[in-house]
Every structure is written in C-alpha cells, then in structure tokens.
Design an enzyme around this catalytic site. Structure first.
Site, PDB file in Angstrom:
ATOM      1  N   ALA A 186      -0.369  10.286   3.822  1.00 56.35           N
ATOM      2  CA  ALA A 186      -0.019  10.963   2.558  1.00 56.35           C
ATOM      3  C   ALA A 186      -1.215  11.180   1.641  1.00 56.35           C
ATOM      4  O   ALA A 186      -2.023  10.279   1.407  1.00 56.35           O
ATOM      5  CB  ALA A 186       1.057  10.200   1.794  1.00 56.35           C
ATOM      6  N   GLY A 187      -1.315  12.409   1.146  1.00 53.84           N
ATOM      7  CA  GLY A 187      -2.296  12.731   0.119  1.00 53.84           C
ATOM      8  C   GLY A 187      -3.609  13.314   0.616  1.00 53.84           C
ATOM      9  O   GLY A 187      -4.429  13.769  -0.183  1.00 53.84           O
TER      10      GLY A 187
ATOM     11  N   ASN B 106       0.130  16.173   7.464  1.00 52.59           N
ATOM     12  CA  ASN B 106       1.124  17.243   7.577  1.00 52.59           C
ATOM     13  C   ASN B 106       0.776  18.388   6.636  1.00 52.59           C
ATOM     14  O   ASN B 106       0.298  19.442   7.042  1.00 52.59           O
ATOM     15  CB  ASN B 106       2.531  16.721   7.321  1.00 52.59           C
ATOM     16  CG  ASN B 106       3.613  17.743   7.669  1.00 52.59           C
ATOM     17  OD1 ASN B 106       4.793  17.464   7.575  1.00 52.59           O
ATOM     18  ND2 ASN B 106       3.251  18.948   8.092  1.00 52.59           N
TER      19      ASN B 106
ATOM     20  N   GLY C 203       1.760  15.059  -0.326  1.00 53.63           N
ATOM     21  CA  GLY C 203       1.602  16.487  -0.559  1.00 53.63           C
ATOM     22  C   GLY C 203       0.655  16.862  -1.689  1.00 53.63           C
ATOM     23  O   GLY C 203       0.500  18.045  -1.998  1.00 53.63           O
TER      24      GLY C 203
ATOM     25  N   LYS D 202       8.953   5.716  12.182  1.00 54.12           N
ATOM     26  CA  LYS D 202       8.203   5.605  10.935  1.00 54.12           C
ATOM     27  C   LYS D 202       9.193   5.445   9.790  1.00 54.12           C
ATOM     28  O   LYS D 202      10.090   6.270   9.608  1.00 54.12           O
ATOM     29  CB  LYS D 202       7.339   6.843  10.699  1.00 54.12           C
ATOM     30  CG  LYS D 202       6.539   6.750   9.389  1.00 54.12           C
ATOM     31  CD  LYS D 202       5.948   8.083   8.999  1.00 54.12           C
ATOM     32  CE  LYS D 202       5.478   8.017   7.552  1.00 54.12           C
ATOM     33  NZ  LYS D 202       5.113   9.335   7.019  1.00 54.12           N
TER      34      LYS D 202
END
Length: 260
Positions: free
Chosen positions: A190-191, A212, A164, A103
């Site tokens: 993401a987000g 994550n 995040g 990635k």
C-alpha cells in the site's frame, strides 16, 4: 567469476521466483490485467474476493485470463471493515477455490483505509487456528507487527502510506525495525507510487513489494509493470551488495598513495 548464492523467496512454504506481487483490480478489463501481470513477471497476484469475479460463470472470469494453476492466487479481504466480514470472505474463498494462503486486511475507516489492528490481530488468531496461512496487511508499528508474527502470521505486510495514495514510504525507520525483528517475510503493501519507491523498499531489506494502483492507474500499465519488475530486482541486488557507508564530508575516489 564470482558465484552468487541463490536468493530464494519463500512465503508459507511456497517458492516464488519474483519478489513482486501485483494486484488485479482497477484495470480497464481482464485482458489488460493479464498483460500487466505478464509484464511484471509476478508469480503471485492478489484477488479481492468481494470485488473481482472469480466465481460467477455468467460474467467474465479472471481465471479465464490468469490460470490459477500457473500463477498463485492470493485471495484478500479488501473492503472488509470488521473481523466477521473478513472471516466470512476468506472462508468463502477456501470453500469455492480451495485457497488456504490468503491476505488479510481489516480496515478501520473509509477515509484513510488504515488497518484496524485490534480486529486484524483478532482475525489472524482465528484464521491461523482454522488452518489458513495468513499474510497480513498492517500498520508500520513494530510492536503490533511482532504481535501478528507471534500469533502465526505467515508474512507481515506494513503499509508504506495510505492505500492508493502513491506517497511512497513515509517511515523508513519503522519499516527497518520491522524487518530486523521479523522471522517471516516482510512485504511492503500500500502507498507505493512509482518504481523508485519499490527500489527503496527493497534496499531497506524488504522481502518483497505488493503493487496495484501504481500500475493499474498509470498511463501505460503494461510498461509500468515492467518498470516495477526491474525496480524490485535492482533494489534487491543493491541490498544484497551492501551499500557504501555514508559520510558527512567528501572522501576522494582515488587514494593519495603514489601521487606524482
């Protein structure tokens, strides 16, 4: 009984049973990481080569908790702010662990952690030429996403919102446009903040979701991992089922035919 067609998810030739990909950072320890990954049902985990220990045997190793022979490791370039750093990191991953599926993320600045798309496209070209299969973190710009695909990206990974942030998908239109034009998997990255955000992504037609912080930063990471597992499955089923048409006015649930 209606027989459903097999819904197979493939990335760079690898067959995955789960459309949820999870990260391995920010947990209290590797034990919690392993428990969350198991609860998520994920077949693939991202590993920040610069931050998560997978090489130094003098310290706790992630590989002792997540067997790379049983789960797909996806080395990533988290924390890289230019092409040279990213390339060096992934070349190291290939040399030390034999990983070719990677990635790529090349960040533009420390405040937003938005991708530097000029450096990202440049890096993608180089990595593809070197034989890597590259899943690429990118902005939600359809034109730049197409550019990445044209240069050999194995998967397009547009952000939902800043890394995040937990803000969820901020631009459904752009994500939808990327999905419609792409011949490679589109995975929102993401987000994402909570399980319902993942469901929305899947209902839009995304091939998968990468999570994550929303799991690792929750109060109960293992339970949240299970919630995301269920959310991704529900969202995918909803997409495959085909939602009802939207209408500006009410439509009776029952027809007028046969009214007494």
């Amino acid at each position: 009984m209606v027989k459903l067609k097999k819904d197979i998810f493939r990335v760079a030739g690898k067959k995955l049973n789960s459309r949820l990909i999870v990260g391995t950072g920010k947990y209290k320890n590797f034990s919690e990481t392993a428990k969350a990954v198991k609860a998520s049902g994920a077949d693939m985990v991202t590993v920040a080569v610069r931050r998560v220990n997978i090489f130094d045997k003098k310290k706790p190793l992630l590989t002792d908790y997540l067997n790379p022979k049983k789960i797909i490791y996806l080395p990533n370039t988290a924390g890289c702010f230019n092409s040279d750093e990213a390339l060096r990191t992934l070349r190291l991953a290939r040399e030390m662990g034999g990983w070719k599926l990677v990635k790529l993320e090349v960040l533009g600045d420390k405040k937003t952690l938005y991708p530097n798309m000029i450096e990202t496209i440049k890096s993608t070209k180089t990595l593809v030429k070197e034989g890597f299969n590259v899943m690429v973190y990118c902005t939600d710009d359809p034109l730049l996403a197409k550019k990445l695909e044209d240069n050999g990206a194995s998967a397009i990974m547009p952000l939902a919102s800043p890394i995040g942030s937990g803000l969820g998908i901020q631009n459904k239109l752009n994500i939808s446009l990327i999905i419609k034009q792409s011949k490679v998997p589109v995975i929102v990255d993401a987000g994402i903040g909570t399980a319902s955000d993942a469901t929305i992504a899947m209902e839009l037609g995304c091939d998968g979701v990468l999570i994550n912080s929303a799991i690792s930063n929750s109060k109960k990471p293992i339970l949240m991992a299970k919630a995301f597992k269920d959310a991704v499955i529900s969202g995918r089923n909803s997409y495959l089922a085909g939602r009802m048409n939207k209408n500006n006015l009410a439509i009776p649930s029952s027809t007028n035919k046969g009214i007494i």
